[in-house]
Design an enzyme around this catalytic site. Structure first.
Site, PDB file in Angstrom:
ATOM      1  N   GLU A 100      12.740  14.474  -0.958  1.00 53.38           N
ATOM      2  CA  GLU A 100      13.152  15.787  -0.466  1.00 53.38           C
ATOM      3  C   GLU A 100      12.265  16.907  -0.989  1.00 53.38           C
ATOM      4  O   GLU A 100      11.735  17.706  -0.230  1.00 53.38           O
ATOM      5  CB  GLU A 100      14.618  16.039  -0.808  1.00 53.38           C
ATOM      6  CG  GLU A 100      15.573  15.178   0.008  1.00 53.38           C
ATOM      7  CD  GLU A 100      17.016  15.562  -0.226  1.00 53.38           C
ATOM      8  OE1 GLU A 100      17.254  16.591  -0.889  1.00 53.38           O
ATOM      9  OE2 GLU A 100      17.897  14.831   0.249  1.00 53.38           O
ATOM     10  N   LYS A 154      13.258  -1.213  10.434  1.00 49.89           N
ATOM     11  CA  LYS A 154      12.375  -2.223   9.853  1.00 49.89           C
ATOM     12  C   LYS A 154      12.424  -3.429  10.771  1.00 49.89           C
ATOM     13  O   LYS A 154      13.480  -4.027  10.969  1.00 49.89           O
ATOM     14  CB  LYS A 154      12.847  -2.597   8.445  1.00 49.89           C
ATOM     15  CG  LYS A 154      12.016  -3.689   7.777  1.00 49.89           C
ATOM     16  CD  LYS A 154      10.639  -3.197   7.385  1.00 49.89           C
ATOM     17  CE  LYS A 154       9.868  -4.286   6.643  1.00 49.89           C
ATOM     18  NZ  LYS A 154       8.533  -3.823   6.200  1.00 49.89           N
ATOM     19  N   GLY A 172       3.478  -5.524   6.632  1.00 47.58           N
ATOM     20  CA  GLY A 172       2.070  -5.695   6.285  1.00 47.58           C
ATOM     21  C   GLY A 172       1.179  -4.860   7.184  1.00 47.58           C
ATOM     22  O   GLY A 172       1.451  -3.690   7.444  1.00 47.58           O
ATOM     23  N   VAL A 199       0.816  -1.224   0.000  1.00 41.92           N
ATOM     24  CA  VAL A 199       0.000   0.000   0.000  1.00 41.92           C
ATOM     25  C   VAL A 199       0.849   1.274   0.000  1.00 41.92           C
ATOM     26  O   VAL A 199       0.312   2.378   0.054  1.00 41.92           O
ATOM     27  CB  VAL A 199      -0.981   0.021   1.197  1.00 41.92           C
ATOM     28  CG1 VAL A 199      -1.964  -1.124   1.098  1.00 41.92           C
ATOM     29  CG2 VAL A 199      -0.232   0.009   2.521  1.00 41.92           C
TER      30      VAL A 199
END
Length: 224
Positions: free
Chosen positions: A204, A37, A110, A13
């Site tokens: 940026e 992450k 997810g 998404v």
């Protein structure tokens, strides 16, 4: 040490690009920002979301674990025949970046309720760290339902959702997408922060034109 968690209404998404935008925005406000992450699946060594964020922002991040197969983390670990991620391990690892002047921006895997380990989700990790959330949503047909469900799931767990951000909007959006943009805030009950343009390759120039007032709640670093 403040945390900001970024979750999605599902996979694909625009969560990674959204995370990069938020990381760059906070850095431009003068914050020391560390992108994280938690779990990467289905990518080769040297590739994946944390490397994409670094490429887009110029800010290196950290990754807790990765698995070969593009599956939910608990299923990927099971398939590889290795021990699944443990809740205490991931909490301890995150707290290891302790610095009162740093903001840790955590990208999930997810959606909010994807199992990171056998018995816990991103929502559980965010709750343990008392961290607010940003929900990244698709923008096309069916997205209102997914966004509302994600915000409702967060609210039920006592989590604070700062805003909903559209992960990608095409240059020529269809009728459903255009109407959804007007409805996200009403159906979710939280601010809608707009949507990132499809095919965004640099953050940026884009970030300079954006404003995310909810992020101003993070304490400004002292002047040096």
């Amino acid at each position: 040490m403040p945390f900001l968690f970024v979750s999605g209404t599902g996979t694909g998404v625009g969560k990674t690009f959204s995370t990069a935008v938020l990381v760059r925005y906070l850095a431009d406000q003068g914050h020391d920002v560390l992108p994280v992450k938690l779990v990467q699946t289905g990518e080769l060594p040297g590739e994946g979301d944390i490397f994409t964020i670094e490429r887009l922002t110029g800010i290196a991040g950290e990754e807790f674990a990765r698995f070969k197969d593009p599956l939910a983390p608990n299923l990927a670990a099971r398939r590889e025949g290795i021990e699944p991620i443990q809740f205490d391990q991931i909490i301890s690892w995150l707290r290891g970046f302790d610095d009162p002047d740093r903001i840790i921006v955590v990208e999930g895997a997810g959606g909010l309720l994807v199992r990171l380990g056998e018995d816990f989700t991103l929502a559980d990790v965010a709750s343990a760290l008392n961290a607010p959330l940003v929900i990244v949503t698709s923008t096309g047909l069916g997205s209102l339902n997914a966004a509302e469900l994600s915000v409702e799931a967060a609210n039920r767990r006592g989590l604070t959702v700062l805003g909903v951000l559209g992960g990608s909007i095409p240059q020529n959006p269809d009728l459903a997408t255009m109407l959804n943009l007007e409805e996200f805030e009403r159906v979710t009950g939280v601010p809608f922060w707009g949507a990132l343009p499809e095919g965004l390759s640099r953050v940026e120039g884009f970030v300079e034109k954006q404003s995310f007032p909810a992020l101003d709640a993070f304490k400004k670093p002292p002047a040096r």
